[in-house]
Scaffold this active site. Structure first.
Site, PDB file in Angstrom:
ATOM      1  N   TYR A  73       0.838  -1.200   0.000  1.00 40.92           N
ATOM      2  CA  TYR A  73       0.000   0.000   0.000  1.00 40.92           C
ATOM      3  C   TYR A  73       0.872   1.248   0.000  1.00 40.92           C
ATOM      4  O   TYR A  73       0.581   2.217  -0.686  1.00 40.92           O
ATOM      5  CB  TYR A  73      -0.929   0.016   1.228  1.00 40.92           C
ATOM      6  N   PHE A 125      -7.171  21.844 -24.347  1.00 37.62           N
ATOM      7  CA  PHE A 125      -7.444  20.418 -24.465  1.00 37.62           C
ATOM      8  C   PHE A 125      -8.664  20.137 -23.611  1.00 37.62           C
ATOM      9  O   PHE A 125      -8.850  20.758 -22.567  1.00 37.62           O
ATOM     10  CB  PHE A 125      -6.258  19.541 -24.055  1.00 37.62           C
ATOM     11  N   THR A 126      -9.502  19.193 -24.052  1.00 35.13           N
ATOM     12  CA  THR A 126     -10.814  18.968 -23.425  1.00 35.13           C
ATOM     13  C   THR A 126     -10.742  18.821 -21.896  1.00 35.13           C
ATOM     14  O   THR A 126     -11.337  19.617 -21.167  1.00 35.13           O
ATOM     15  CB  THR A 126     -11.476  17.717 -24.021  1.00 35.13           C
ATOM     16  N   ASP A 216       1.993  20.342 -20.436  1.00 33.42           N
ATOM     17  CA  ASP A 216       1.215  19.133 -20.664  1.00 33.42           C
ATOM     18  C   ASP A 216       2.158  18.224 -21.442  1.00 33.42           C
ATOM     19  O   ASP A 216       2.327  18.366 -22.648  1.00 33.42           O
ATOM     20  CB  ASP A 216      -0.067  19.431 -21.443  1.00 33.42           C
ATOM     21  N   LYS A 259      -0.028   7.895 -23.323  1.00 33.75           N
ATOM     22  CA  LYS A 259       0.450   8.268 -24.660  1.00 33.75           C
ATOM     23  C   LYS A 259       1.948   7.973 -24.764  1.00 33.75           C
ATOM     24  O   LYS A 259       2.323   6.814 -24.887  1.00 33.75           O
ATOM     25  CB  LYS A 259       0.138   9.733 -24.936  1.00 33.75           C
ATOM     26  N   ARG A 383     -13.149  15.656 -33.720  1.00 37.23           N
ATOM     27  CA  ARG A 383     -12.475  16.725 -32.979  1.00 37.23           C
ATOM     28  C   ARG A 383     -12.918  18.035 -33.614  1.00 37.23           C
ATOM     29  O   ARG A 383     -12.232  18.594 -34.466  1.00 37.23           O
ATOM     30  CB  ARG A 383     -10.953  16.569 -33.016  1.00 37.23           C
ATOM     31  N   PHE A 450     -18.843  14.979 -25.902  1.00 37.68           N
ATOM     32  CA  PHE A 450     -18.483  14.107 -27.029  1.00 37.68           C
ATOM     33  C   PHE A 450     -18.396  12.639 -26.641  1.00 37.68           C
ATOM     34  O   PHE A 450     -18.590  11.765 -27.471  1.00 37.68           O
ATOM     35  CB  PHE A 450     -17.165  14.573 -27.674  1.00 37.68           C
TER      36      PHE A 450
HETATM   37  C1  LIG Z   1      -5.026  12.450 -23.139  1.00 38.00           C
HETATM   38  C2  LIG Z   1      -4.645  13.822 -22.832  1.00 38.00           C
HETATM   39  C3  LIG Z   1      -4.847  14.387 -21.563  1.00 38.00           C
HETATM   40  C4  LIG Z   1      -5.624  13.681 -20.459  1.00 38.00           C
HETATM   41  O1  LIG Z   1      -5.056  12.502 -20.077  1.00 38.00           O
HETATM   42  P1  LIG Z   1      -5.920  11.195 -19.674  1.00 38.00           P
HETATM   43  O2  LIG Z   1      -4.859  10.199 -19.361  1.00 38.00           O
HETATM   44  O3  LIG Z   1      -6.778  10.830 -20.826  1.00 38.00           O
HETATM   45  O4  LIG Z   1      -6.720  11.564 -18.465  1.00 38.00           O
HETATM   46  C5  LIG Z   1      -4.365  15.658 -21.334  1.00 38.00           C
HETATM   47  N1  LIG Z   1      -3.752  16.360 -22.307  1.00 38.00           N
HETATM   48  C6  LIG Z   1      -3.572  15.867 -23.539  1.00 38.00           C
HETATM   49  C7  LIG Z   1      -2.885  16.689 -24.569  1.00 38.00           C
HETATM   50  C8  LIG Z   1      -4.018  14.592 -23.849  1.00 38.00           C
HETATM   51  O5  LIG Z   1      -3.862  14.114 -25.091  1.00 38.00           O
END
Ligand SMILES: *Cc1c(COP(=O)(O)O)cnc(C)c1O
Length: 468
Positions: A73, A125-126, A216, A259, A383, A450
């Site tokens: 933990y 970004f969303t 980011d 990613k 998008r 979306f």
């Molecule tokens: C995917 C993404 C996020 C958010 O990350 P999650 O792992 O999906 O929560 C933030 N910024 C960018 C540019 C992304 O592509």
């Protein structure tokens, strides 16, 4: 460049058979999914280009690392390995793991933003903007104008317009800007990079005004590959060195490990400031888990630590972006309207030019993604206006300049032949584009609509109408 073509720096050890469907199956399935590719079941998809998020193939080393999960933990071995890796590769002092990127965005937004604050960035970004708004802030886009023009060949369409940023700082005052969000690459602009020169200038301006910068870093290594290719001073540098320099202009990062880091789940917040790190460690226990696991199993942290090191290998990144470019060039040769230059993680079709007969109010990108699925079982993502949502003040639909369909390539998953089939389907649809119908909402969720929205064709009951 050598005369030979490149090939992947790996061979395939295990395969996952795909479920093949007919066009009649797919017409039924997409209608049941409300013409939203997010609502399709994965088993009904042939080539899944919905996203590159969490869809990468892990290496044998990463899988081996999963067996070294120390599922304690508190204070697991894997946490310390990940912390050491992030310190070394990204150069930040403190690591706070989170279940994925938005977990880190949530913590950062809640800790730094007060109601009424302004957060500038190079395009929204969303999830990033949603968390900034939930914390009471207002996001302001200060990206260069070229980013909004799908035709512009600017090599760094992710760059910040320093004039726009200075004007904003003057008008709202540096005190109401808790930080600048630097995206590298810029997802919503089509996976376009920011240059090192621009990042350095943004840092100069922000530091002069005492404004912090958070990166980011979701696809920062992909961004560094473009810097190496397009900024002459970096042509001979390693991706590791370029990444360290880019991060040095920032005060920390939010990361979606799904990613660049080549894992199926995971993320982190990394910061240099001791007090901010303290605040984040305090808050992470409320929302994610203890500060040494943040919602992740030990094995997930191990796989991410290994993935981070694999991500900065030049051969890996060359094959990753090379595959995206391969698909992009096939479409360019066929003169399909798409964002130029080709981005890092996908090819972005310009739905507004692809389907000029469908008004923006009938969501051409949403319609094109649905039609592509019906034609070939390829799953893409909208998008455009659906992703952009409604203005929080006026409640009106936002209509961003870009109305795109993203063909996103998972890392190390598909072959060149899959790219060929995808390109053929896009070309076929383009030849029959007048038959594609617009869509209207039948269900519109309040947050990040979306993901779960449902639609129906504006006329008739099929997304690809019969030839009359
Ligand atoms: C995917 C993404 C996020 C958010 O990350 P999650 O792992 O999906 O929560 C933030 N910024 C960018 C540019 C992304 O592509």
């Amino acid at each position: 460049m050598t005369k030979r073509s490149w090939a992947e720096p790996f061979k395939i050890k295990m395969v996952e058979p795909l479920h093949m469907t007919t066009r009649a199956d797919r017409e039924k399935t997409i209608a049941e999914a409300g013409y939203n590719t997010f609502l399709l079941k994965s088993r009904d998809v042939y080539i899944d280009l919905l996203t590159d998020s969490g869809t990468s193939a892990m290496s044998d080393r990463q899988w081996a690392g999963m067996f070294l999960g120390d599922e304690a933990y508190a204070g697991s071995e894997n946490f310390y390995r990940l912390e050491e890796t992030v310190r070394e590769v990204y150069g930040y002092k403190h690591l706070i793991p989170t279940h994925q990127g938005r977990g880190a965005e949530h913590l950062l937004s809640k800790l730094c933003i007060k109601p009424g604050d302004t957060i500038p960035g190079n395009m929204y970004f969303t999830t990033t903007r949603a968390h900034q708004e939930l914390a009471g802030g207002r996001f302001v886009d200060v990206i260069i104008d070229e980013a909004h023009d799908p035709q512009s060949e600017h090599p760094f369409k992710g760059n910040v317009d320093l004039g726009k940023l200075s004007t904003l700082i003057e008008s709202v005052g540096a005190k109401s800007i808790p930080y600048f969000t630097m995206h590298a690459t810029v997802n919503m602009a089509g996976g376009q990079p920011i240059s090192m020169a621009n990042a350095r200038q943004v840092a100069g301006l922000c530091r002069k005004h005492g404004i912090k910068i958070f990166l980011d870093a979701t696809r920062a290594v992909e961004n560094c590959y473009f810097i190496r290719q397009r900024e002459p001073a970096y042509a001979d540098k390693s991706l590791a060195d370029i990444l360290r320099e880019l991060c040095s202009y920032t005060d920390g990062c939010t990361m979606s490990g799904k990613k660049d880091c080549l894992v199926n789940i995971g993320g982190f917040l990394a910061v240099n400031d001791d007090d901010l790190a303290d605040g984040a460690r305090n808050m992470v226990v409320l929302y994610e888990g203890l500060h040494t696991y943040g919602g992740l199993a030990g094995r997930d942290m191990e796989a991410m630590a290994i993935g981070i090191r694999e991500s900065i290998e030049l051969d890996h990144m060359h094959a990753r972006i090379g595959q995206v470019e391969y698909l992009g060039h096939l479409l360019q040769k066929a003169e399909i309207p798409a964002v130029r230059p080709i981005g890092g993680h996908g090819v972005f079709l310009d739905a507004a030019r692809f389907l000029p007969h469908i008004p923006r109010e009938e969501f051409p990108a949403q319609a094109l993604a649905a039609a592509l699925y019906v034609d070939s079982g390829v799953r893409a993502m909208e998008r455009g206006a659906v992703s952009a949502g409604r203005d929080t003040q006026t409640g009106k639909n936002r209509f961003p300049k870009l109305e795109l369909v993203r063909l996103t390539i998972p890392r190390r998953v598909y072959t060149q032949a899959h790219m060929d089939v995808t390109a053929e389907s896009v070309c076929e649809l383009y030849a029959n584009r007048h038959r594609i119908a617009g869509l209207r909402f039948t269900h519109e969720p309040r947050h990040l609509r979306f993901f779960q929205a449902r639609f129906e064709p504006v006329q008739g009951d099929r997304i690809i109408r019969d030839e009359r």
